[in-house]
Design a protein around this motif. Structure first.
Motif, PDB file in Angstrom:
ATOM      1  N   GLY A 115       0.788  -1.212   0.000  1.00  0.00           N
ATOM      2  CA  GLY A 115       0.000   0.000   0.000  1.00  0.00           C
ATOM      3  C   GLY A 115       0.827   1.273   0.000  1.00  0.00           C
ATOM      4  N   ARG A 116       0.425   2.205  -0.873  1.00  0.00           N
ATOM      5  CA  ARG A 116       1.092   3.509  -0.936  1.00  0.00           C
ATOM      6  C   ARG A 116       0.077   4.578  -1.318  1.00  0.00           C
ATOM      7  NH1 ARG A 116       4.697   0.150  -3.743  1.00  0.00           N
ATOM      8  NH2 ARG A 116       6.808  -0.032  -2.874  1.00  0.00           N
ATOM      9  N   GLY A 117       0.314   5.807  -0.824  1.00  0.00           N
ATOM     10  CA  GLY A 117      -0.477   6.944  -1.282  1.00  0.00           C
ATOM     11  C   GLY A 117      -1.230   7.655  -0.182  1.00  0.00           C
ATOM     12  N   PHE A 118      -1.960   8.710  -0.569  1.00  0.00           N
ATOM     13  CA  PHE A 118      -2.874   9.386   0.361  1.00  0.00           C
ATOM     14  C   PHE A 118      -4.010   8.433   0.727  1.00  0.00           C
ATOM     15  CE2 PHE A 118      -1.639  13.527  -1.891  1.00  0.00           C
ATOM     16  CZ  PHE A 118      -0.773  13.915  -0.891  1.00  0.00           C
ATOM     17  N   ILE A 119      -4.551   7.752  -0.285  1.00  0.00           N
ATOM     18  CA  ILE A 119      -5.424   6.593  -0.095  1.00  0.00           C
ATOM     19  C   ILE A 119      -4.630   5.432  -0.661  1.00  0.00           C
ATOM     20  CG2 ILE A 119      -7.533   5.430  -0.865  1.00  0.00           C
ATOM     21  CD1 ILE A 119      -8.927   8.086  -0.966  1.00  0.00           C
ATOM     22  N   GLN A 120      -4.304   4.464   0.173  1.00  0.00           N
ATOM     23  CA  GLN A 120      -3.367   3.440  -0.267  1.00  0.00           C
ATOM     24  C   GLN A 120      -4.009   2.445  -1.235  1.00  0.00           C
ATOM     25  OE1 GLN A 120      -0.929   1.562   2.717  1.00  0.00           O
ATOM     26  NE2 GLN A 120      -0.937   3.371   4.007  1.00  0.00           N
ATOM     27  N   ILE A 121      -3.319   2.244  -2.360  1.00  0.00           N
ATOM     28  CA  ILE A 121      -3.700   1.159  -3.266  1.00  0.00           C
ATOM     29  C   ILE A 121      -2.708   0.028  -3.074  1.00  0.00           C
ATOM     30  CG2 ILE A 121      -4.854   2.619  -4.961  1.00  0.00           C
ATOM     31  CD1 ILE A 121      -2.256   2.339  -6.687  1.00  0.00           C
ATOM     32  N   THR A 122      -3.173  -1.192  -3.262  1.00  0.00           N
ATOM     33  CA  THR A 122      -2.369  -2.378  -2.981  1.00  0.00           C
ATOM     34  C   THR A 122      -2.549  -3.396  -4.101  1.00  0.00           C
ATOM     35  OG1 THR A 122      -2.776  -2.025  -0.612  1.00  0.00           O
ATOM     36  CG2 THR A 122      -1.903  -4.176  -1.261  1.00  0.00           C
ATOM     37  N   GLY A 123      -1.462  -4.061  -4.497  1.00  0.00           N
ATOM     38  CA  GLY A 123      -1.539  -5.163  -5.444  1.00  0.00           C
ATOM     39  C   GLY A 123      -1.257  -4.763  -6.883  1.00  0.00           C
ATOM     40  N   ARG A 124      -0.698  -5.710  -7.639  1.00  0.00           N
ATOM     41  CA  ARG A 124      -0.344  -5.479  -9.038  1.00  0.00           C
ATOM     42  C   ARG A 124      -1.552  -5.029  -9.856  1.00  0.00           C
ATOM     43  NH1 ARG A 124       3.345  -7.035 -13.134  1.00  0.00           N
ATOM     44  NH2 ARG A 124       4.785  -8.020 -11.646  1.00  0.00           N
ATOM     45  N   ASP A 125      -2.713  -5.627  -9.630  1.00  0.00           N
ATOM     46  CA  ASP A 125      -3.898  -5.247 -10.401  1.00  0.00           C
ATOM     47  C   ASP A 125      -4.218  -3.766 -10.231  1.00  0.00           C
ATOM     48  OD1 ASP A 125      -4.283  -7.722 -11.514  1.00  0.00           O
ATOM     49  OD2 ASP A 125      -5.963  -8.289 -10.210  1.00  0.00           O
ATOM     50  N   ASN A 126      -4.168  -3.275  -8.999  1.00  0.00           N
ATOM     51  CA  ASN A 126      -4.471  -1.871  -8.765  1.00  0.00           C
ATOM     52  C   ASN A 126      -3.392  -0.950  -9.324  1.00  0.00           C
ATOM     53  OD1 ASN A 126      -7.037  -1.687  -7.501  1.00  0.00           O
ATOM     54  ND2 ASN A 126      -6.174  -2.523  -5.616  1.00  0.00           N
ATOM     55  N   TYR A 127      -2.140  -1.339  -9.206  1.00  0.00           N
ATOM     56  CA  TYR A 127      -1.072  -0.519  -9.775  1.00  0.00           C
ATOM     57  C   TYR A 127      -1.200  -0.460 -11.303  1.00  0.00           C
ATOM     58  CZ  TYR A 127       1.524   0.336  -5.441  1.00  0.00           C
ATOM     59  OH  TYR A 127       1.912   0.790  -4.194  1.00  0.00           O
ATOM     60  N   THR A 128      -1.633  -1.545 -11.901  1.00  0.00           N
ATOM     61  CA  THR A 128      -1.865  -1.564 -13.350  1.00  0.00           C
ATOM     62  C   THR A 128      -3.032  -0.644 -13.708  1.00  0.00           C
ATOM     63  OG1 THR A 128      -1.067  -3.842 -13.514  1.00  0.00           O
ATOM     64  CG2 THR A 128      -2.411  -3.031 -15.327  1.00  0.00           C
ATOM     65  N   LYS A 129      -4.117  -0.802 -12.998  1.00  0.00           N
ATOM     66  CA  LYS A 129      -5.324  -0.016 -13.264  1.00  0.00           C
ATOM     67  C   LYS A 129      -5.075   1.475 -13.116  1.00  0.00           C
ATOM     68  CE  LYS A 129     -10.033   0.649 -11.460  1.00  0.00           C
ATOM     69  NZ  LYS A 129     -11.043   0.112 -10.496  1.00  0.00           N
ATOM     70  N   TYR A 130      -4.447   1.866 -12.009  1.00  0.00           N
ATOM     71  CA  TYR A 130      -4.280   3.293 -11.754  1.00  0.00           C
ATOM     72  C   TYR A 130      -3.165   3.913 -12.593  1.00  0.00           C
ATOM     73  CZ  TYR A 130      -7.965   3.079  -8.385  1.00  0.00           C
ATOM     74  OH  TYR A 130      -9.216   2.919  -7.830  1.00  0.00           O
ATOM     75  N   SER A 131      -2.224   3.118 -13.049  1.00  0.00           N
ATOM     76  CA  SER A 131      -1.255   3.630 -14.024  1.00  0.00           C
ATOM     77  C   SER A 131      -1.981   4.171 -15.244  1.00  0.00           C
ATOM     78  CB  SER A 131      -0.280   2.526 -14.452  1.00  0.00           C
ATOM     79  OG  SER A 131       0.644   2.222 -13.443  1.00  0.00           O
ATOM     80  N   ALA A 132      -2.953   3.416 -15.723  1.00  0.00           N
ATOM     81  CA  ALA A 132      -3.712   3.833 -16.909  1.00  0.00           C
ATOM     82  C   ALA A 132      -4.601   5.035 -16.609  1.00  0.00           C
ATOM     83  CB  ALA A 132      -4.554   2.665 -17.423  1.00  0.00           C
ATOM     84  N   LEU A 133      -5.198   5.062 -15.437  1.00  0.00           N
ATOM     85  CA  LEU A 133      -6.140   6.141 -15.107  1.00  0.00           C
ATOM     86  C   LEU A 133      -5.463   7.491 -14.903  1.00  0.00           C
ATOM     87  CD1 LEU A 133      -8.545   4.321 -12.627  1.00  0.00           C
ATOM     88  CD2 LEU A 133      -9.131   5.195 -14.889  1.00  0.00           C
ATOM     89  N   ILE A 134      -4.245   7.483 -14.355  1.00  0.00           N
ATOM     90  CA  ILE A 134      -3.610   8.757 -14.007  1.00  0.00           C
ATOM     91  C   ILE A 134      -2.483   9.156 -14.951  1.00  0.00           C
ATOM     92  CG2 ILE A 134      -4.205   8.379 -11.579  1.00  0.00           C
ATOM     93  CD1 ILE A 134      -1.217   7.823 -11.048  1.00  0.00           C
ATOM     94  N   GLY A 135      -2.052   8.248 -15.818  1.00  0.00           N
ATOM     95  CA  GLY A 135      -1.006   8.604 -16.777  1.00  0.00           C
ATOM     96  C   GLY A 135       0.399   8.616 -16.213  1.00  0.00           C
ATOM     97  N   HIS A 136       0.620   7.913 -15.089  1.00  0.00           N
ATOM     98  CA  HIS A 136       1.962   7.754 -14.520  1.00  0.00           C
ATOM     99  C   HIS A 136       2.217   6.256 -14.357  1.00  0.00           C
ATOM    100  CE1 HIS A 136       2.872  11.984 -13.414  1.00  0.00           C
ATOM    101  NE2 HIS A 136       1.556  12.085 -13.265  1.00  0.00           N
ATOM    102  N   ASP A 137       3.394   5.808 -14.738  1.00  0.00           N
ATOM    103  CA  ASP A 137       3.694   4.375 -14.748  1.00  0.00           C
ATOM    104  C   ASP A 137       4.088   3.887 -13.362  1.00  0.00           C
ATOM    105  OD1 ASP A 137       4.234   1.774 -15.402  1.00  0.00           O
ATOM    106  OD2 ASP A 137       6.038   2.210 -16.587  1.00  0.00           O
ATOM    107  N   ILE A 138       3.114   3.798 -12.488  1.00  0.00           N
ATOM    108  CA  ILE A 138       3.391   3.299 -11.148  1.00  0.00           C
ATOM    109  C   ILE A 138       3.525   1.781 -11.132  1.00  0.00           C
ATOM    110  CG2 ILE A 138       2.338   5.265  -9.967  1.00  0.00           C
ATOM    111  CD1 ILE A 138      -0.145   3.529  -9.473  1.00  0.00           C
ATOM    112  N   LEU A 139       3.112   1.122 -12.201  1.00  0.00           N
ATOM    113  CA  LEU A 139       3.280  -0.329 -12.263  1.00  0.00           C
ATOM    114  C   LEU A 139       4.763  -0.685 -12.278  1.00  0.00           C
ATOM    115  CD1 LEU A 139       2.155  -3.203 -12.617  1.00  0.00           C
ATOM    116  CD2 LEU A 139       2.219  -2.821 -15.097  1.00  0.00           C
ATOM    117  N   ASN A 140       5.521  -0.016 -13.117  1.00  0.00           N
ATOM    118  CA  ASN A 140       6.954  -0.296 -13.218  1.00  0.00           C
ATOM    119  C   ASN A 140       7.792   0.571 -12.288  1.00  0.00           C
ATOM    120  OD1 ASN A 140       6.967  -2.353 -15.356  1.00  0.00           O
ATOM    121  ND2 ASN A 140       6.119  -0.718 -16.623  1.00  0.00           N
ATOM    122  N   ASN A 141       7.159   1.584 -11.715  1.00  0.00           N
ATOM    123  CA  ASN A 141       7.855   2.477 -10.779  1.00  0.00           C
ATOM    124  C   ASN A 141       6.952   2.739  -9.576  1.00  0.00           C
ATOM    125  OD1 ASN A 141      10.249   3.408 -12.642  1.00  0.00           O
ATOM    126  ND2 ASN A 141       8.400   3.657 -13.873  1.00  0.00           N
TER     127      ASN A 141
END
Length: 205
Positions: A115-141
């Motif tokens: 989990g990371r963030g102001f509201i923590q997201i957790t797991g590869r699926d969420n990092y993949t999903k939110y990478s696309a939604l916000i335009g920052h590659d948090i999946l690989n970074n």
């Protein structure tokens, strides 16, 4: 609408001051605009939840639990003896708790996508999903999720994806419970979240 003064009013105390409040407010306002958190009521609910979740500070799940802590938080995953073996070993704990869930399929995913963030997201699926939604590659970074700009975008995108704007539109204090269930998955800190909502309404007015 979201200003440094509003954030400080919500979370500053005698013992701890919100650092970089101007920067945090700037990024939260930009993210709120992008994801249509654009009324006083929506913003009050949004800020109340973030105040409780992280105090407007990007946080990272450290997973450095004691044996007792592991048994209390995950009683179905840790026996007393197993908890002693895993205590204070964050990577081992992440493997037990998160591996094979939330899209975590590769060795080390559980810890990498904790989990990371102001509201923590957790797991590869969420990092993949939110990478696309916000335009920052948090999946690989994944560490990018701890930057103020990125953390703000994740929080606002999560808010939008979970239809919290629509819930906020339905009421004031009466909707804190429903929104908390979306954000927290339970009712942890429900009283404080309500108190923050009342303060946020006052500050935004």
């Amino acid at each position: 609408m979201i200003t440094a003064q509003v954030l400080r009013f919500l979370v500053d105390s005698e013992s701890e001051k919100l650092k970089e409040a101007d920067l945090v407010a700037q990024h939260l306002q930009a993210a709120a605009t992008k994801f249509e958190i654009n009324t006083q009521r929506r913003a009050a609910h949004f800020l109340a939840q973030l105040a409780h979740e992280s105090g407007f500070r990007p946080v990272e799940e450290n997973l450095s639990y004691s044996a007792d802590g592991l048994c209390k938080v995950w009683p179905k995953r840790f026996t007393p003896q197993f908890a002693i073996e895993c205590a204070r070993k964050p990577e081992r704990i992440a493997e037990v708790v998160y591996q094979g869930r939330l899209g975590n399929t590769e060795p080390g995913d559980g810890f990498k996508y904790r989990g990371r963030g102001f509201i923590q997201i957790t797991g590869r699926d969420n990092y993949t999903k939110y990478s696309a939604l916000i335009g920052h590659d948090i999946l690989n970074n994944p560490e990018l999720a701890l930057r103020h700009e990125v953390s703000a975008l994740i929080a606002a995108a999560f808010w939008s994806e979970n239809r919290c704007n629509q819930l906020a539109d339905e009421g004031d204090l009466s909707m804190v419970k429903a929104i908390t269930l979306k954000v927290n998955g339970g009712l942890n800190g429900i009283v404080e979240r309500g108190q923050y909502f009342v303060k946020a309404q006052e500050a935004l007015a």
